[in-house]
Write a protein that holds these residues in place. Structure first.
Motif, short mmCIF file in Angstrom:
data_model
loop_
_atom_site.label_atom_id
_atom_site.label_comp_id
_atom_site.label_asym_id
_atom_site.label_seq_id
_atom_site.Cartn_x
_atom_site.Cartn_y
_atom_site.Cartn_z
N UNK A 32 39.66 15.98 53.97
CA UNK A 32 39.27 17.38 53.84
C UNK A 32 37.94 17.61 53.16
N UNK A 33 37.23 16.55 52.85
CA UNK A 33 35.96 16.65 52.11
C UNK A 33 34.81 16.10 52.95
N UNK A 34 33.76 16.90 53.12
CA UNK A 34 32.56 16.45 53.83
C UNK A 34 31.46 16.14 52.81
N UNK A 35 30.56 15.25 53.21
CA UNK A 35 29.49 14.82 52.31
C UNK A 35 28.16 14.84 53.05
N UNK A 36 27.15 15.48 52.46
CA UNK A 36 25.79 15.45 53.01
C UNK A 36 24.90 14.79 51.99
N UNK A 37 23.93 14.01 52.47
CA UNK A 37 23.00 13.42 51.50
C UNK A 37 21.62 13.20 52.11
N UNK A 38 20.65 13.14 51.24
CA UNK A 38 19.25 12.93 51.61
C UNK A 38 18.70 11.80 50.75
N UNK A 39 18.01 10.85 51.40
CA UNK A 39 17.31 9.78 50.69
C UNK A 39 15.92 9.68 51.31
N UNK A 40 14.89 9.82 50.48
CA UNK A 40 13.54 9.85 51.05
C UNK A 40 12.85 8.48 51.08
N UNK A 41 13.56 7.44 50.65
CA UNK A 41 12.98 6.10 50.70
C UNK A 41 12.07 5.79 49.54
N UNK A 42 11.85 6.76 48.67
CA UNK A 42 10.98 6.55 47.50
C UNK A 42 11.76 6.63 46.19
N UNK A 43 13.08 6.64 46.29
CA UNK A 43 13.89 6.68 45.09
C UNK A 43 14.40 8.06 44.73
N UNK A 44 14.16 9.03 45.60
CA UNK A 44 14.62 10.40 45.33
C UNK A 44 15.72 10.74 46.34
N UNK A 45 16.69 11.51 45.91
CA UNK A 45 17.81 11.81 46.80
C UNK A 45 18.57 13.04 46.33
N UNK A 46 19.41 13.55 47.21
CA UNK A 46 20.38 14.57 46.80
C UNK A 46 21.66 14.35 47.58
N UNK A 47 22.74 14.90 47.05
CA UNK A 47 24.05 14.83 47.70
C UNK A 47 24.73 16.18 47.56
N UNK A 48 25.43 16.59 48.62
CA UNK A 48 26.21 17.83 48.59
C UNK A 48 27.64 17.48 49.01
N UNK A 49 28.59 17.79 48.13
CA UNK A 49 30.00 17.52 48.40
C UNK A 49 30.66 18.85 48.77
N UNK A 50 31.26 18.90 49.96
CA UNK A 50 31.97 20.10 50.42
C UNK A 50 33.47 19.84 50.31
N UNK A 51 34.06 20.36 49.26
CA UNK A 51 35.47 20.15 48.96
C UNK A 51 36.19 21.48 49.19
N UNK A 52 37.48 21.47 49.59
CA UNK A 52 38.19 22.75 49.71
C UNK A 52 38.13 23.59 48.44
N UNK A 53 37.98 22.93 47.28
CA UNK A 53 37.92 23.65 46.01
C UNK A 53 36.55 24.25 45.73
N UNK A 54 35.53 23.81 46.48
CA UNK A 54 34.19 24.31 46.24
C UNK A 54 33.13 23.30 46.64
N UNK A 55 31.89 23.59 46.28
CA UNK A 55 30.78 22.73 46.63
C UNK A 55 30.13 22.20 45.35
N UNK A 56 29.86 20.91 45.33
CA UNK A 56 29.16 20.28 44.21
C UNK A 56 27.88 19.65 44.76
N UNK A 57 26.76 20.04 44.20
CA UNK A 57 25.45 19.60 44.68
C UNK A 57 24.68 18.96 43.53
#
Length: 225
Positions: free
Chosen positions: A49-74
């Motif tokens: 029930x949880x989806x995950x999005x992420x970005x990695x730019x290859x230079x050591x920088x990144x982000x992640x977004x967790x889509x949980x039924x309880x909410x979103x954690x970024x």
């Protein structure tokens, strides 16, 4: 004027449903333009029930977004940010970074899959519980010359215009990118052979269509001519 931080970001982030659609679109666009080195990725059903999005730019920088039924954690990590946990030994979060994170989402900073060598590497965090009307962040504060990475990590996510992604893609993939095709995917229109062909002369449609379905992105039902 000080640098934009997470306090600005929480006012610019769209509603979770819009954010989810954008994360899917980004992953699909990257897969079409260059499936070998995508910057944006999306895992539908990362956990039950949880989806995950992420970005990695290859230079050591990144982000992640967790889509949980309880909410979103970024969260994001800017390796050159003043807020990097690596600024001291042992690593430590910027004061206030996770203060106020609701219990319903508190399992994610301690999830081994989201840690680096046993530590949650993040310089910027935000969250939004299901049913809440606004995004929240911890009570972090920064001097005018200090940044947490929020001023650039999420540019494509927070901008409603597909042109921002098209500009990024042309620079990153070093090829011209058709803005109308980008706009079609950005708007969530069902994927067509034409859209894929316009964006890439080498991408295999059946392979891309399969990836799109895995992402939860609609593919147009084709009627044989």
């Amino acid at each position: 004027m000080g640098t934009m931080t997470v306090h600005t970001l929480v006012a610019e982030l769209p509603d979770p449903a819009v954010l989810l659609a954008r994360c899917r679109a980004l992953a699909l666009l990257d897969a079409i333009l260059d499936g070998d080195t995508p910057t944006h990725s999306f895992v539908s059903g990362w956990r039950d029930g949880v989806d995950l999005a992420f970005m990695e730019n290859g230079s050591g920088d990144e982000y992640t977004v967790v889509f949980d039924p309880a909410g979103v954690f970024l969260y994001g990590f800017d390796h050159e940010s003043a807020a990097t946990p690596w600024r001291e030994e042992p690593r430590a979060h910027w004061p206030g970074l996770l203060d106020g994170l609701p219990a319903s989402l508190a399992q994610y900073p301690v999830a081994p899959e989201l840690q680096v060598d046993g530590f949650f590497d993040a310089t910027v965090c935000a969250w939004r519980e299901t049913g809440a009307t606004t995004w929240q962040c911890g009570p972090v504060s920064f001097a005018a010359d200090e940044s947490d990475g929020a001023d650039w990590l999420f540019d494509v996510l927070t901008d409603s215009s597909p042109k921002t992604y098209a500009d990024f893609a042309e620079h990153y993939f070093e090829k011209s990118v058709d803005p109308q095709a980008v706009a079609a995917v950005w708007a969530g229109e069902p994927l067509t052979r034409r859209t894929v062909a316009v964006l890439s002369s080498v991408a295999d449609f059946e392979s891309i269509a399969s990836q799109a379905r895995d992402l939860g992105y609609a593919v147009q039902d084709e009627i044989a001519l």
